[in-house]
Design a protein around this motif. Structure first.
Motif, short mmCIF file in Angstrom:
data_model
loop_
_atom_site.label_atom_id
_atom_site.label_comp_id
_atom_site.label_asym_id
_atom_site.label_seq_id
_atom_site.Cartn_x
_atom_site.Cartn_y
_atom_site.Cartn_z
N UNK A 113 0.87 -1.18 0.00
CA UNK A 113 0.00 0.00 0.00
C UNK A 113 0.91 1.23 0.00
N UNK A 114 0.67 2.15 -0.93
CA UNK A 114 1.56 3.31 -1.08
C UNK A 114 0.82 4.42 -1.80
N UNK A 115 1.45 5.58 -1.83
CA UNK A 115 0.89 6.69 -2.58
C UNK A 115 1.99 7.32 -3.43
N UNK A 116 1.57 8.05 -4.45
CA UNK A 116 2.48 8.81 -5.28
C UNK A 116 2.19 10.30 -5.13
N UNK A 117 3.22 11.09 -5.41
CA UNK A 117 3.09 12.55 -5.42
C UNK A 117 3.50 13.03 -6.80
N UNK A 118 2.69 13.93 -7.37
CA UNK A 118 3.01 14.48 -8.68
C UNK A 118 2.19 15.73 -8.95
N UNK A 119 2.42 16.32 -10.11
CA UNK A 119 1.62 17.47 -10.52
C UNK A 119 0.25 16.99 -10.97
N UNK A 120 -0.77 17.78 -10.69
CA UNK A 120 -2.12 17.43 -11.14
C UNK A 120 -2.27 17.73 -12.62
N UNK A 121 -1.84 18.93 -13.03
CA UNK A 121 -1.91 19.34 -14.44
C UNK A 121 -0.71 20.22 -14.75
N UNK A 122 -0.03 20.04 -15.88
CA UNK A 122 -0.19 18.83 -16.71
C UNK A 122 0.48 17.65 -16.03
N UNK A 123 0.08 16.44 -16.36
CA UNK A 123 0.72 15.27 -15.72
C UNK A 123 2.23 15.28 -15.98
N UNK A 124 2.99 14.94 -14.96
CA UNK A 124 4.43 14.91 -15.10
C UNK A 124 5.03 13.73 -14.36
N UNK A 125 6.19 13.94 -13.78
CA UNK A 125 6.86 12.88 -13.04
C UNK A 125 6.16 12.64 -11.71
N UNK A 126 6.13 11.40 -11.30
CA UNK A 126 5.60 11.04 -9.98
C UNK A 126 6.62 10.17 -9.27
#
Length: 672
Positions: free
Chosen positions: A495-508
């Motif tokens: 179980x884990x989560x990712x962090x990234x930009x919402x828009x535009x999609x980028x690296x996570x």
């Protein structure tokens, strides 16, 4: 200018003075009626060239020397014996030493002259000028001396053994353009100039070596004398086996004796016998950006093998050096050509090149990429390719980037509604919401989102957008049981989560997964049972009807697919067969039927089939339009389970299904 070294000059001057004195004494002896015996004769060297009289060749300095003694006049007569004694001394010494034991020569002497006498090599083990003579002692105790022979032992290499200065190229065209085939053909080879060196001597020569950079010369391309202009011409074929590029030319001085000096410093020059590349060369390519025109972290790893490709360029040669520049990175990527006709694949490391070039950018960064081909001291540039690069990731800096797992992101904790142990779900938690808690990461920027995953990157179970709150604060995802009930079960569900930009999609990047034990709440899924003889109902769903039962006993054909990686063989599977009177499987009839089967390793990996009955217990209770649920569970810890619900019918208008003409495989029954 004298061709003798100062050392030779001193030695020969001393020898000359002694020779004059000896001649003077010989004249006095002759005038007084006495004369010296003839001098001993060493081997003949240098074909008797008087310029090198007495100079011992290098290869003969390490072996015994044979000296010839001429027959002296008035030698021993009948019943007499003369005694011969060979003597030697350094020319600078006044003391004679016996070179070997006395030799008795009985008379009358009729042959055996000139007499060979061995002078052992130990007497001239060190360098210098040496005097040699012999004496003859008669029985009357009269002693006569011979004239003196001199020889020279020289063990010092030219230039006092030091590396001489490198050769130079008299023709400035060679310095500016390098050595071309046209130049060699027009000039019949290559001229070298040899600088002045210490202790030049008559008879000095040299060996010249021509070789590629990074190799060690073994065989000289030229051996011979230096002409009066201090020039040497290297033949054309000295370059025929070399690859184009930088080459080294060095030499070793060799004196007349054969002493070889140290290698001179290398003279460096370009060799260009083949056509040169033509500018501009083709631009490099980055195939990994083909889908979205942007290079992102997901496209790379630490090595980035083959990230950049370069097509074969015109007039490419083995040994060309390709030097790639990536953006503003200080370091370059270099590649030595081995196959001029093959596409070049270049590795571009993240840590030393990609990361520095991206710098502190937080958005897409246009990045120029180009290369030059270096051949010798010439270079040829390519066209530039400009690509988009996006390496920005929200959140804390990942110490292991470009690894997508960021150990600096806080991990999650999973709790069930009743469980008292973190990251463990029990049977009592089934059906209730599940809580996932974490600390908010630092820093938090704008337009960022967190996505929660359960069991793998394909199973999104929560989304937090935009990320609000302060770094370090507690945040909580609440999951309905339905969000996870159909997902794979395990003792270690990640179980884990990712962090990234919402828009535009980028690296996570993701946090380190937390393993959650859900085996007690969600059985680990085995492959679902299959019914190979099933027909198709009017609505398109599979069904077991009167046409699908096998043989006169109206059995049901069942297949359990392979469970590689879950079952190993040797496990006992417990089967539960439940009949329902409705097709949705909500109205059970009669008690569940159970049976067991112990499986082999082959059955675990490949699966197995069996026939199940009797009809009256396993099919008939479903009536006109019912269903059957077949469940099987392993005896492992934790248990694993697979199940299938299929529509079934045991009757038709007028009564139960009649016997089927299709032959049953095996011996009938369940085969368990």
């Amino acid at each position: 200018m004298s061709n003798l070294s100062s050392k030779q000059t001193r030695v020969l001057a001393s020898a000359l003075a002694r020779s004059v004195n000896q001649q003077h004494q010989a004249i006095k002896r002759r005038l007084s009626g006495r004369a010296n015996l003839l001098k001993p004769e060493p081997p003949t060297w240098w074909n008797g060239d008087p310029a090198f009289a007495g100079l011992v060749p290098r290869e003969e300095q390490e072996v015994d020397m044979t000296i010839l003694i001429p027959l002296w006049p008035d030698s021993a007569g009948q019943d007499e014996t003369d005694t011969l004694q060979l003597q030697w001394k350094p020319s600078t010494s006044g003391t004679w030493q016996n070179a070997q034991a006395p030799i008795l020569v009985p008379g009358p002497i009729s042959g055996g002259f000139p007499m060979p006498v061995t002078l052992e090599k130990s007497y001239f083990a060190f360098e210098g000028a040496f005097d040699l003579r012999y004496t003859v002692l008669t029985e009357a105790s009269n002693t006569a001396e011979s004239d003196i022979t001199q020889f020279i032992i020289d063990k010092t290499p030219p230039n006092n053994g030091q590396s001489p200065t490198s050769a130079t190229f008299p023709d400035t065209l060679v310095i500016s353009d390098g050595i071309t085939q046209d130049y060699l053909d027009d000039h019949g080879g290559l001229d070298l100039a040899i600088p002045i060196y210490q202790e030049e001597k008559l008879g000095d020569s040299l060996d010249v070596y021509v070789h590629e950079v990074g190799t060690s010369p073994t065989t000289p391309a030229y051996s011979g004398a230096i002409d009066a202009n201090r020039r040497v011409k290297l033949p054309i074929d000295a370059f025929s086996d070399l690859l184009d590029g930088l080459i080294y030319i060095s030499y070793r001085l060799v004196d007349k004796v054969g002493n070889k000096g140290a290698h001179a410093d290398n003279a460096t020059v370009g060799l260009f016998l083949n056509p040169l590349p033509t500018e501009p060369l083709p631009a490099p390519r980055v195939p990994k950006i083909a889908d979205d025109d942007t290079l992102q972290l997901v496209d790379i790893d630490r090595v980035n093998a083959g990230l950049v490709e370069i097509d074969p360029y015109p007039n490419a040669l083995e040994n060309d050096l390709v030097v790639l520049t990536w953006g503003t990175a200080a370091l370059k990527v270099t590649h030595r050509i081995t196959d001029p006709f093959a596409t070049i694949f270049l590795n571009v490391p993240y840590e030393t090149i990609l990361k520095p070039a991206y710098g502190t950018a937080t958005a897409v960064l246009p990045t120029p990429i180009g290369y030059v081909v270096e051949r010798g001291d010439k270079s040829f540039a390519s066209r530039l390719a400009t690509i988009n690069v996006d390496f920005f990731v929200p959140g804390p800096v990942n110490p292991d980037r470009p690894d997508p797992v960021n150990s600096a992101l806080p991990r999650v904790t999973v709790k069930g509604s009743t469980s008292t142990v973190d990251n463990v779900l029990t049977a009592d938690d089934v059906g209730d919401p599940v809580t996932v808690t974490l600390k908010l990461y630092d820093p938090i920027g704008t337009d960022e989102e967190m996505v929660l995953y359960w069991g793998g990157i394909t199973n999104v179970v929560g989304r937090f957008n935009p990320v609000t709150g302060n770094p370090g604060e507690d945040y909580e995802f609440t999951l309905d049981w339905d969000a996870i009930k159909d997902l794979p079960s395990s003792t270690q569900v990640p179980v884990f989560y990712t962090v990234g930009r919402a828009t535009p999609p980028g690296n996570v990047e993701s946090c380190v997964p937390t393993p959650v034990d859900v085996s007690a709440a969600l059985p680990i899924k085995l492959a679902n049972p299959e019914f190979p003889e099933a027909a198709e109902a009017s609505d398109g769903s599979p069904i077991l009807n009167c046409s699908t039962h096998v043989g006169p006993e109206r059995l049901v054909s069942v297949r359990i697919p392979g469970n590689t990686g879950l079952l190993q063989g040797g496990e006992t599977l417990n089967f539960t067969w439940q009949c329902y009177t409705d097709k949705a499987g909500t109205a059970p009839v009669n008690a569940p039927l159970e049976f067991d089967r112990t499986i082999t390793a082959t059955e675990a990996s490949n699966g197995f089939e069996f026939l199940q009955g009797p009809f009256d217990d396993y099919v008939l209770p479903t009536g006109r339009n019912g269903s059957i649920k077949l469940t099987y569970m392993s005896d492992t810890t934790p248990p694993m389970q697979g199940e299938t619900l299929i529509r079934a019918s045991g009757t038709l208008p007028g009564g139960e299904c009649p016997p089927n003409s299709r032959r049953a495989f095996g011996a009938g029954g369940c085969g368990c």
